[in-house]
Scaffold this active site. Sequence first.
Site, PDB file in Angstrom:
ATOM      1  N   CYS A 111       0.808  -1.223   0.000  1.00  0.00           N
ATOM      2  CA  CYS A 111       0.000   0.000   0.000  1.00  0.00           C
ATOM      3  C   CYS A 111       0.842   1.274   0.000  1.00  0.00           C
ATOM      4  CB  CYS A 111      -0.940   0.004   1.198  1.00  0.00           C
ATOM      5  SG  CYS A 111      -1.932  -1.483   1.289  1.00  0.00           S
ATOM      6  N   HIS A 248      -3.231   7.115   2.427  1.00  0.00           N
ATOM      7  CA  HIS A 248      -3.690   5.821   1.902  1.00  0.00           C
ATOM      8  C   HIS A 248      -5.068   5.522   2.479  1.00  0.00           C
ATOM      9  CE1 HIS A 248      -4.188   1.703   1.007  1.00  0.00           C
ATOM     10  NE2 HIS A 248      -3.797   1.245   2.187  1.00  0.00           N
ATOM     11  N   ASN A 278     -10.318  -0.285   0.027  1.00  0.00           N
ATOM     12  CA  ASN A 278      -8.852  -0.176   0.090  1.00  0.00           C
ATOM     13  C   ASN A 278      -8.275  -0.734  -1.211  1.00  0.00           C
ATOM     14  OD1 ASN A 278      -6.129  -0.552   0.533  1.00  0.00           O
ATOM     15  ND2 ASN A 278      -6.360  -1.456   2.567  1.00  0.00           N
TER      16      ASN A 278
HETATM   17  O1  UT7 Z   1      -3.626  -1.232   3.670  1.00  0.00           O
HETATM   18  C1  UT7 Z   1      -3.533  -1.682   4.989  1.00  0.00           C
HETATM   19  C2  UT7 Z   1      -4.520  -2.808   5.061  1.00  0.00           C
HETATM   20  N1  UT7 Z   1      -5.080  -3.155   6.304  1.00  0.00           N
HETATM   21  C3  UT7 Z   1      -5.900  -2.423   7.076  1.00  0.00           C
HETATM   22  O2  UT7 Z   1      -6.150  -1.262   6.923  1.00  0.00           O
HETATM   23  C4  UT7 Z   1      -6.569  -3.164   8.170  1.00  0.00           C
HETATM   24  C5  UT7 Z   1      -6.558  -2.496   9.490  1.00  0.00           C
HETATM   25  N2  UT7 Z   1      -7.456  -3.199  10.373  1.00  0.00           N
HETATM   26  C6  UT7 Z   1      -8.793  -2.978  10.378  1.00  0.00           C
HETATM   27  O3  UT7 Z   1      -9.282  -2.154   9.637  1.00  0.00           O
HETATM   28  C7  UT7 Z   1      -9.640  -3.784  11.315  1.00  0.00           C
HETATM   29  O4  UT7 Z   1      -8.816  -4.558  12.150  1.00  0.00           O
HETATM   30  C8  UT7 Z   1     -10.673  -4.694  10.596  1.00  0.00           C
HETATM   31  C9  UT7 Z   1     -11.727  -3.830   9.927  1.00  0.00           C
HETATM   32  C10 UT7 Z   1      -9.977  -5.569   9.570  1.00  0.00           C
HETATM   33  C11 UT7 Z   1     -11.366  -5.593  11.600  1.00  0.00           C
HETATM   34  O5  UT7 Z   1     -11.979  -4.829  12.604  1.00  0.00           O
HETATM   35  P1  UT7 Z   1     -11.779  -5.202  14.150  1.00  0.00           P
HETATM   36  O6  UT7 Z   1     -12.525  -4.215  14.924  1.00  0.00           O
HETATM   37  O7  UT7 Z   1     -10.300  -5.326  14.395  1.00  0.00           O
HETATM   38  O8  UT7 Z   1     -12.505  -6.588  14.216  1.00  0.00           O
HETATM   39  P2  UT7 Z   1     -11.959  -8.003  14.742  1.00  0.00           P
HETATM   40  O9  UT7 Z   1     -11.054  -8.619  13.747  1.00  0.00           O
HETATM   41  O10 UT7 Z   1     -11.479  -7.841  16.139  1.00  0.00           O
HETATM   42  O11 UT7 Z   1     -13.289  -8.839  14.765  1.00  0.00           O
HETATM   43  C12 UT7 Z   1     -14.385  -8.509  15.650  1.00  0.00           C
HETATM   44  C13 UT7 Z   1     -15.532  -9.430  15.377  1.00  0.00           C
HETATM   45  C14 UT7 Z   1     -15.149 -10.903  15.351  1.00  0.00           C
HETATM   46  O12 UT7 Z   1     -16.214 -11.637  15.912  1.00  0.00           O
HETATM   47  P3  UT7 Z   1     -16.151 -12.164  17.442  1.00  0.00           P
HETATM   48  O13 UT7 Z   1     -14.930 -13.029  17.522  1.00  0.00           O
HETATM   49  O14 UT7 Z   1     -16.034 -10.911  18.267  1.00  0.00           O
HETATM   50  O15 UT7 Z   1     -17.433 -12.874  17.592  1.00  0.00           O
HETATM   51  C15 UT7 Z   1     -15.057 -11.226  13.880  1.00  0.00           C
HETATM   52  O16 UT7 Z   1     -15.290 -12.584  13.614  1.00  0.00           O
HETATM   53  O17 UT7 Z   1     -16.097  -9.156  14.089  1.00  0.00           O
HETATM   54  C16 UT7 Z   1     -16.158 -10.365  13.316  1.00  0.00           C
HETATM   55  N3  UT7 Z   1     -16.010 -10.041  11.921  1.00  0.00           N
HETATM   56  C17 UT7 Z   1     -17.033  -9.718  11.126  1.00  0.00           C
HETATM   57  N4  UT7 Z   1     -18.350  -9.609  11.351  1.00  0.00           N
HETATM   58  C18 UT7 Z   1     -19.140  -9.234  10.312  1.00  0.00           C
HETATM   59  C19 UT7 Z   1     -14.848 -10.000  11.200  1.00  0.00           C
HETATM   60  N5  UT7 Z   1     -15.116  -9.648   9.939  1.00  0.00           N
HETATM   61  C20 UT7 Z   1     -16.457  -9.458   9.858  1.00  0.00           C
HETATM   62  C21 UT7 Z   1     -17.341  -9.087   8.831  1.00  0.00           C
HETATM   63  N6  UT7 Z   1     -18.651  -8.978   9.101  1.00  0.00           N
HETATM   64  N7  UT7 Z   1     -16.892  -8.805   7.577  1.00  0.00           N
END
Ligand code: UT7
Length: 321
Positions: A111, A248, A278
């Site tokens: 990125c 970005h 993204n």
């Molecule tokens: O160019 C650089 C690229 N990367 C980034 O910019 C990523 C940076 N990170 C993020 O933006 C965030 O970490 C994410 C958006 C990817 C994830 O958000 P989060 O608040 O860190 O969520 P998490 O991974 O802690 O997941 C929380 C919950 C989980 O469920 P449980 O275990 O709490 O029951 C996941 O299974 O959300 C669940 N989950 C979803 N639910 C609905 C994960 N993905 C999804 C989804 N829809 N798409």
Amino acid sequence: MNAHIIGTGSFLPAKVVTNFELAEHMDTSDEWIVSRTGIRQRHIAVGETTAGMALEAAKRALEDAGMQPEELEMILLATVSPDHIVPSAACEVQAMLGAKNAVAIELNAACSGFVFGLNTAQAYVRAGIYKKILVVGVETLSKIVDWSDRSTCILFGDGAGAAVLTADENAGIQDFIQFADGTKGEALLCDAKPLRNLFVQNEQKQEHVRMDGQEVFKFAVRRVSESIDQLLERNSLATQEIGCYILHQANARIIQSVVKHLKEDGEKFPMNVERCGNTSGASVPLLLDELNRAGRLKRGEKVIMSGFGGGLTWGSIYMIW
Ligand code: UT7
């Protein structure tokens, strides 16, 4: 002399995929995606290629710059999702443009790719080696994301952006700062081809993007803020002097955290992540082209650009538009 952007262009695939459409294919919701990322839709390639999208963005940038392809001395193309390993998409674009006098080089910094491409252009211009350079950021991420992993596939989109630069005595890139930390590479990973030859047949690889979302989130907020602080400090700039920050477009929450850290006005941080998702190396030039065409950037205005992502890599640029 500085590398100075005199033209921009971009291209997005025609197919738009909303969060609602994704929710028909996986266990997710518009509400979850919007609240965690700010993304409402993304463009997904269904026939477009990486080189083809790059070509369109490049043509539009050259037209905006009023430059002919034969005038170009260098093409720097940033991507992690080329159509071929060889030839590079950079060489394919050179051929399709008819930029026969330009050397063409591909650059992989995920990125941060477009920002690092601009920095590389600046180094060539400062060294007096080249004066007319095309920098492209392009991704067809939809072919390398894991569509069975809802925590990553909802984030990404496809597209291309490009900028044409020439040497300028005053305006253009004034300073840049760029970093890599390979020890944290596992936070955002996509394997290449496995080792398979006459002697080894069984190596398992995952040719899809895997990510530790929370790790990348923390890294991005910390490092982007830090690199902007450093750039402002060493150029004796106050935040009030900056007209626009082009970051970005990974996640609206990351950008909002940087706004908060800098105690800046959120209006100075335009976003298109809501519409494009993204797009990795394409996100900064896509947004740049949007702003340029909308007349949002004024000549003489001080602009900060930041890229961050896989590698891990990150960096910021201070330029006079
Ligand atoms: O160019 C650089 C690229 N990367 C980034 O910019 C990523 C940076 N990170 C993020 O933006 C965030 O970490 C994410 C958006 C990817 C994830 O958000 P989060 O608040 O860190 O969520 P998490 O991974 O802690 O997941 C929380 C919950 C989980 O469920 P449980 O275990 O709490 O029951 C996941 O299974 O959300 C669940 N989950 C979803 N639910 C609905 C994960 N993905 C999804 C989804 N829809 N798409």
